[in-house]
Design an enzyme around this catalytic site. Structure first.
Site, short mmCIF file in Angstrom:
data_model
loop_
_atom_site.label_atom_id
_atom_site.label_comp_id
_atom_site.label_asym_id
_atom_site.label_seq_id
_atom_site.Cartn_x
_atom_site.Cartn_y
_atom_site.Cartn_z
N CYS A 2 0.84 -1.20 0.00
CA CYS A 2 0.00 0.00 0.00
C CYS A 2 0.88 1.27 0.00
CB CYS A 2 -0.98 -0.03 1.17
SG CYS A 2 -2.40 1.02 0.88
N HIS A 42 -3.46 -5.00 0.58
CA HIS A 42 -2.81 -5.58 1.75
C HIS A 42 -2.89 -7.10 1.63
CE1 HIS A 42 -2.06 -1.94 4.01
NE2 HIS A 42 -3.22 -1.49 3.58
N GLU A 74 -1.40 -9.34 3.00
CA GLU A 74 -1.31 -10.06 4.28
C GLU A 74 -2.70 -10.41 4.82
OE1 GLU A 74 -0.03 -7.18 3.55
OE2 GLU A 74 -0.73 -5.59 4.88
N1 GLN Z 1 -1.83 6.48 3.31
C1 GLN Z 1 -1.99 5.80 2.07
C2 GLN Z 1 -3.38 5.96 1.51
O1 GLN Z 1 -4.29 6.33 2.20
C3 GLN Z 1 -1.65 4.34 2.22
C4 GLN Z 1 -2.63 3.62 3.07
C5 GLN Z 1 -2.10 2.29 3.51
O2 GLN Z 1 -0.91 2.04 3.50
N2 GLN Z 1 -2.99 1.44 3.94
O3 GLN Z 1 -3.60 5.71 0.35
#
Ligand code: GLN
Length: 552
Positions: free
Chosen positions: A386, A522, A524
């Site tokens: 992400c 994600h 995971e």
């Molecule tokens: N802060 C980033 C976003 O909102 C990444 C979010 C994250 O890593 N879950 O897109």
């Protein structure tokens, strides 16, 4: 079979692993061929976990249907190897929110609306709804917090009422037995008090699960039995083991499943933990180690380190390591240190693989970017999760494309080169200050381009992963990034988003770098012991290869 409810409560202190106990009992019952599901009651007033600080409450778990929930749901999914929806989480905020809504709508027809029975009815309605919607024969219900907390009283009361009404219920109470170092003795008094507290709510536990550093010996067992009004057979020893994944095996060896079935009058069935045990063997017996560094920032609370903020990442690494026959040694690397001293990133050369996990806000970001530059240039395997993808793109834009001021608008809203920017609809939500539950959340499809590393790993043209973000790779920069050699190997088709494709996986070609891949998802969150996530498996494989090279 009508639904059976196994309630899991906790006593003495929090953080005992009630979630693991709940998940483990669930797995044992599932392995006996029953249809099982699990749910978590969080007595806090927040409607969900989405707005909780990660250093305080650990990682936010995202369900496929877009719920932002306590990480215990992650344990349930990992152990039961099945998707669990947002409905499986109940908080005080949700319950009162609904009761108040109904009161305002006149649905209580002039009654005085009270905690008992109206709030408890709403709690039971939610528990029953899960039973009904899943058709489960066993619903594991973990009541969060510690018995004696004000905020859990109504949930315990709802459980008591279910037993009184003749529903098939079983109560397992997870407690802690401290060992007093100064006298060298394990003490049972806190257990006695916590069971008495539970009795005060009208609940007699059927099983007491004792967490401790050491096994429960005979004198302690006898004492707990006598003072807590349970048979000594119904005291289960759950002392510390090397991995939480061993807990189902430990509990099964003490016939926990048989005890539950016998109490509920259900015919016994054999447990089958063969596949699970094989996984634990792989986990325990791997000899070769790979050194994985996680460059993050949510590590400390006061003087204590709390890797809870990345628990799914750690678990996914373990699943992938077991699948590769290696052991992962994880080191926490504070990205802020690479800001203060950019030279310090050179220590990353001693690692076999580096992860930049999800994150929010600007603190530590330049440190993460320094780290990514180092692993890109030094060909160290890299997995970006992400934020870890977004920052890899910022780094590539700055250093390879020569876009000097490239940044994400999350850190610099006025940047002239917003290579990472709000998803278009997110801008409006934030302008209206609608923060809770409004990110791009939950399971989404990614189209995976053939011929890429991502495709080699997923081995299919489309993959479903879970998301939690507000920002994306700015479509205006895709051509320049691609032209300079960055490969977008996965994207969300416009029909899954709101009008435009969203880039979701980025990588470098393998002739340039052995493994540099980032995903907007994600992964995971979908990794399980018996179904490790392909991206993690590939990353650990690449790290193991580097470890081999290092050893020579
Ligand atoms: N802060 C980033 C976003 O909102 C990444 C979010 C994250 O890593 N879950 O897109």
């Amino acid at each position: 079979m009508s639904t059976n409810y196994v309630f899991v409560t906790g006593g003495v202190l929090s953080g005992l692993g009630k979630g693991i106990t709940t998940a483990s009992i669930g797995l044992i019952l599932k392995s006996k061929g029953f249809k099982v599901t699990a749910m978590k009651i969080d007595p806090y007033v927040n409607v969900d976990a989405g707005t909780l600080r990660p250093t305080e409450h650990g990682e936010v778990w995202v369900t496929d249907d877009g719920g932002e929930i306590d990480q215990d749901l992650g344990h349930y999914e990992r152990f039961l190897n099945q998707d669990i929806g947002r409905e499986h989480n109940i908080t005080t905020g949700q319950v009162y929110g609904e009761v108040i809504r109904r009161e305002r709508a006149g649905e209580y027809l002039g009654q005085t609306v009270q905690p008992i029975p109206h709030v408890t009815d709403e709690i039971k309605r939610r528990i029953h709804a899960v039973a009904e919607h899943t058709g489960a024969e066993f619903v594991m219900v973990e009541i969060g917090g510690t018995v004696g907390d004000y905020e859990s009283i109504l949930f315990l009361e709802a459980a008591r009422q279910m037993r009184l009404a003749g529903e098939s219920t079983f109560f397992a109470h997870v407690v802690y037995m401290p060992v007093l170092r100064s006298v060298g003795e394990a003490k049972t008094k806190p257990i006695q008090h916590s069971v008495r507290e539970l009795n005060g709510y009208g609940i007699q536990p059927d099983l007491i699960v004792v967490r401790s550093e050491n096994p429960v010996d005979q004198p302690r067992r006898a004492k707990i039995a006598l003072f807590c009004n349970v048979r000594s057979d119904d005291i289960i020893d759950n002392h510390d083991v090397r991995s939480v994944y061993e807990v189902p095996i430990v509990l099964d060896a003490q016939q926990v499943g048989e005890k539950i079935l016998s109490k509920l009058g259900i015919a016994p069935r054999p447990t089958d933990l063969e596949e699970w045990s094989a996984f634990v063997d792989r986990l325990y017996n791997a000899e070769k180690s790979v050194r994985i560094g996680i460059v993050g920032k949510y590590f400390d609370i006061g003087d204590y380190k709390l890797p809870d903020a990345y628990v799914s990442v750690i678990e996914a690494i373990k699943h992938a390591a077991a699948a590769n026959g290696v052991r992962a040694d994880i080191t926490w690397l504070d990205s802020k240190a690479y800001e203060k001293d950019p030279q310090a990133v050179s220590e990353l050369a001693t690692y076999d693989g580096i992860i930049v996990p999800g994150g929010f806000g600007s603190s530590g970001v330049e440190g993460k970017i320094n780290a990514i530059k180092f692993v890109r240039e030094n060909k160290i395997p890299y997995l970006g999760l992400c934020y870890g993808l977004q920052l890899a793109v910022v780094e590539f834009a700055r250093d390879v494309c020569g876009i000097a001021g490239a940044h994400t608008t999350e850190c610099d809203p006025n940047t002239k080169e917003p290579v990472i920017d709000f998803l278009p609809w997110q801008k409006e939500l934030i302008a209206r200050k609608e923060y809770g539950g409004t990110m791009r959340l939950g399971g989404q499809m990614t189209i995976v381009n053939p011929g890429t590393l991502a495709h080699d790993l997923y081995k299919k043209d489309a993959a479903r992963e879970r998301f939690r973000h507000r920002y994306e790779i700015n479509p205006r920069y895709i051509e320049r990034l691609t032209h300079a050699g960055f490969v977008f190997s996965g994207y969300a088709d416009a029909k899954f988003t709101r009008g435009e494709p969203v880039m979701q996986i980025g990588e470098l070609p393998r002739d340039v770098h052995p493994f540099l891949l980032g995903t907007q998802a994600h992964p995971e969150l979908t990794s399980r012991p018996l179904r490790p996530n392909p991206l993690y498996v590939g990353f650990i494989a690449a790290s193991a290869e580097r470890a081999n090279g290092r050893a020579e």
